[in-house]
Design an enzyme around this catalytic site. Structure first.
Site, PDB file in Angstrom:
ATOM      1  CD  GLU A  89      -2.376  -1.476   2.589  1.00 59.62           C
ATOM      2  OE1 GLU A  89      -2.692   0.097   3.438  1.00 59.62           O
ATOM      3  OE2 GLU A  89      -2.753  -2.305   2.984  1.00 59.62           O
ATOM      4  CB  CYS A 102       2.664   7.459   3.666  1.00 65.57           C
ATOM      5  SG  CYS A 102       2.644   5.761   4.876  1.00 65.57           S
ATOM      6  CB  CYS A 109       5.367  -6.200   9.380  1.00 65.40           C
ATOM      7  SG  CYS A 109       7.194  -5.165  10.494  1.00 65.40           S
ATOM      8  CB  CYS A 113       2.945  -3.498  16.712  1.00 65.69           C
ATOM      9  SG  CYS A 113       4.973  -2.525  16.690  1.00 65.69           S
ATOM     10  CB  CYS A 116       1.211  -2.944  14.170  1.00 71.92           C
ATOM     11  SG  CYS A 116       1.170  -2.289  12.172  1.00 71.92           S
ATOM     12  CG  LEU A 212       8.589   6.289  23.446  1.00 71.09           C
ATOM     13  CD1 LEU A 212       9.804   4.924  23.715  1.00 71.09           C
ATOM     14  CD2 LEU A 212       8.586   7.021  24.309  1.00 71.09           C
ATOM     15  CB  CYS A 330      -0.912   0.792   9.965  1.00 72.24           C
ATOM     16  SG  CYS A 330      -0.405   1.993  10.398  1.00 72.24           S
TER      17      CYS A 330
HETATM   18  N1  SAH Z   1       7.785   0.261  11.388  1.00 74.54           N
HETATM   19  C1  SAH Z   1       7.745   0.908  11.546  1.00 74.54           C
HETATM   20  C2  SAH Z   1       6.673   1.682  10.766  1.00 74.54           C
HETATM   21  C3  SAH Z   1       5.297   1.830  10.152  1.00 74.54           C
HETATM   22  S1  SAH Z   1       4.121   1.839  10.994  1.00 74.54           S
HETATM   23  C4  SAH Z   1       7.303   1.693  12.904  1.00 74.54           C
HETATM   24  O1  SAH Z   1       6.896   0.574  13.608  1.00 74.54           O
HETATM   25  O2  SAH Z   1       6.955   2.890  13.399  1.00 74.54           O
HETATM   26  C5  SAH Z   1       4.016   3.448  11.373  1.00 74.54           C
HETATM   27  C6  SAH Z   1       3.539   4.055  12.651  1.00 74.54           C
HETATM   28  O3  SAH Z   1       1.714   3.633  12.591  1.00 74.54           O
HETATM   29  C7  SAH Z   1       4.113   3.579  13.331  1.00 74.54           C
HETATM   30  O4  SAH Z   1       4.789   4.459  14.523  1.00 74.54           O
HETATM   31  C8  SAH Z   1       2.901   2.043  14.478  1.00 74.54           C
HETATM   32  O5  SAH Z   1       3.083   1.882  14.963  1.00 74.54           O
HETATM   33  C9  SAH Z   1       1.533   3.004  13.645  1.00 74.54           C
HETATM   34  N2  SAH Z   1       0.451   2.216  14.156  1.00 74.54           N
HETATM   35  C10 SAH Z   1       0.306   0.839  13.655  1.00 74.54           C
HETATM   36  N3  SAH Z   1      -0.977   0.697  13.886  1.00 74.54           N
HETATM   37  C11 SAH Z   1      -1.219   1.489  14.245  1.00 74.54           C
HETATM   38  C12 SAH Z   1      -2.671   2.138  14.771  1.00 74.54           C
HETATM   39  N4  SAH Z   1      -3.940   0.694  14.850  1.00 74.54           N
HETATM   40  N5  SAH Z   1      -3.179   2.716  15.157  1.00 74.54           N
HETATM   41  C13 SAH Z   1      -2.428   4.485  15.224  1.00 74.54           C
HETATM   42  N6  SAH Z   1      -1.057   4.180  15.304  1.00 74.54           N
HETATM   43  C14 SAH Z   1      -0.644   2.901  14.480  1.00 74.54           C
END
Ligand code: SAH
Length: 344
Positions: A89, A102, A109, A113, A116, A212, A330
């Site tokens: 995407e 973006c 991945c 997390c 995500c 963070l 995301c």
């Molecule tokens: N892997 C990298 C970049 C991709 S995600 C990272 O972890 O930073 C980009 C941002 O979106 C990251 O801060 C991630 O934690 C956040 N993110 C992922 N899923 C999300 C969600 N459901 N709601 C809000 N932020 C989210």
């Protein structure tokens, strides 16, 4: 080998091998970085060279399999099919300072997390430099909108695909290419400490964004498995080293999750731990992911959190949610598409 992953001098070497004069490399490079889909569009090249290139180095261009445009804010989301059938995407957002894409850096991945959607099916593979470049090029070509800013915040962990991402940055920054200033690029990481140190050594002008999402290890361990490998104390120490090396303020991303990380006490703990580190906070109301029990914080909790940080001198903005009507966050669109097509 894909010619679009090569720097201008490398492309020059390939063309020299083919017996071409040195000025050809720049011509080909400029065309490739305009997002052409065929060598026949390269009208200033002799026909025999176009044919020879097409035979040896076919041009790959991603296909649009879904395109969704937000009725609210003009955000456009693309789902591209790559040459091996995998999908990624890209989101185009229209900010007052310029059109921002973006982009994804991996197919899937492996960071895991909890909130995500991109990580639910694990990592399929890493993207090649040209596949990241193509997302920028073809978003610009398809939308007709000039792209000036890039955020590496799509599917994947950029620092888990370090060399390819560095090469992509070199390509997109090149004068004969898109010539996008690295000051207009943000790279987001979940916190791979050794790679943050490696990045710092390169002293790039980009903005490092660190996901963070928690004030301490107790909370971070629950939602980000990477924290077990690189606990938050080590991560914050790496951020300090990054700042010392580059003098670039760190941008922290903080997804606000109801009852998990969003209390005023959490904000105070962050303030204590970040003391002396020039930082900015991007508060992101959690985007709800179907498969996850986590819920977004209330507006009041977000406002109180923001106020607490700001009163302590830490600038904090609440990220506007763009494209909320088009699965623009995301990995959601890829996931939906794969489910509908039984790819997951
Ligand atoms: N892997 C990298 C970049 C991709 S995600 C990272 O972890 O930073 C980009 C941002 O979106 C990251 O801060 C991630 O934690 C956040 N993110 C992922 N899923 C999300 C969600 N459901 N709601 C809000 N932020 C989210």
């Amino acid at each position: 080998m894909n010619l679009k992953s090569l720097t201008l001098p490398e492309l020059g070497a390939v063309l020299k091998e083919m017996g071409q004069p040195s000025f050809r490399a720049k011509q080909v490079y400029i065309w490739l970085h305009k997002g052409v889909r065929s060598y026949d569009e390269m009208t200033n090249l002799p026909k025999n060279l176009r044919d020879a290139l097409a035979k040896t180095y076919p041009i790959h261009a991603p296909k649009v399999v879904r395109k969704q445009e937000s009725q609210r804010d003009g955000t456009i989301k693309y789902l591209w099919e790559l040459s091996d059938g995998n999908c990624v995407e890209t989101v185009l957002m229209r900010y007052h300072y310029g059109n921002t894409v973006c982009i994804s850096t991996e197919v899937g991945c492996r960071m895991g997390c909890a909130f995500c959607a991109s990580t639910l099916g694990g990592l399929v593979r890493r993207l090649e430099p040209f596949e990241m470049l193509d997302q920028v090029l073809f978003t610009q070509v398809d939308s007709g909108l000039p792209i000036s800013h890039i955020v590496l915040m799509g599917i994947g962990e950029p620092l888990d695909n370090f060399d390819n991402v560095m090469r992509f940055l070199e390509l997109v920054n090149s004068e004969e290419g898109m010539n996008i200033s690295l000051r207009h690029v943000s790279l987001s990481t979940c916190g791979l400490v050794p790679k943050i140190d490696e990045l710092a050594k390169r002293k790039l002008q980009l903005t490092l964004s660190v996901s963070l999402h928690a004030p301490n290890d107790e909370v971070r361990n629950q939602i980000m498995p990477v924290n077990k490998a690189y606990p938050s104390e080590e991560l914050l120490a790496a951020c300090r080293r990054y700042y010392d090396e580059t003098r670039r303020r760190i941008s922290f991303e903080y997804a606000m999750i109801d009852g998990v990380n969003d209390s005023v006490a959490d904000a105070r703990e962050l303030i204590r731990r970040l003391k002396g580190l020039p930082a900015h906070f991007n508060l992101i109301p959690l985007n709800h992911v179907e498969e996850s029990p986590l819920k977004p914080s209330s507006k009041a909790a977000v406002a109180a959190f923001q106020k607490t940080l700001e009163e302590a001198g830490i600038p904090a903005t609440v990220r506007r949610t763009l494209g909320g009507d088009i699965d623009a966050s995301c990995g959601q669109l890829r996931r939906k598409y794969n489910r509908e097509n039984q790819k997951d």
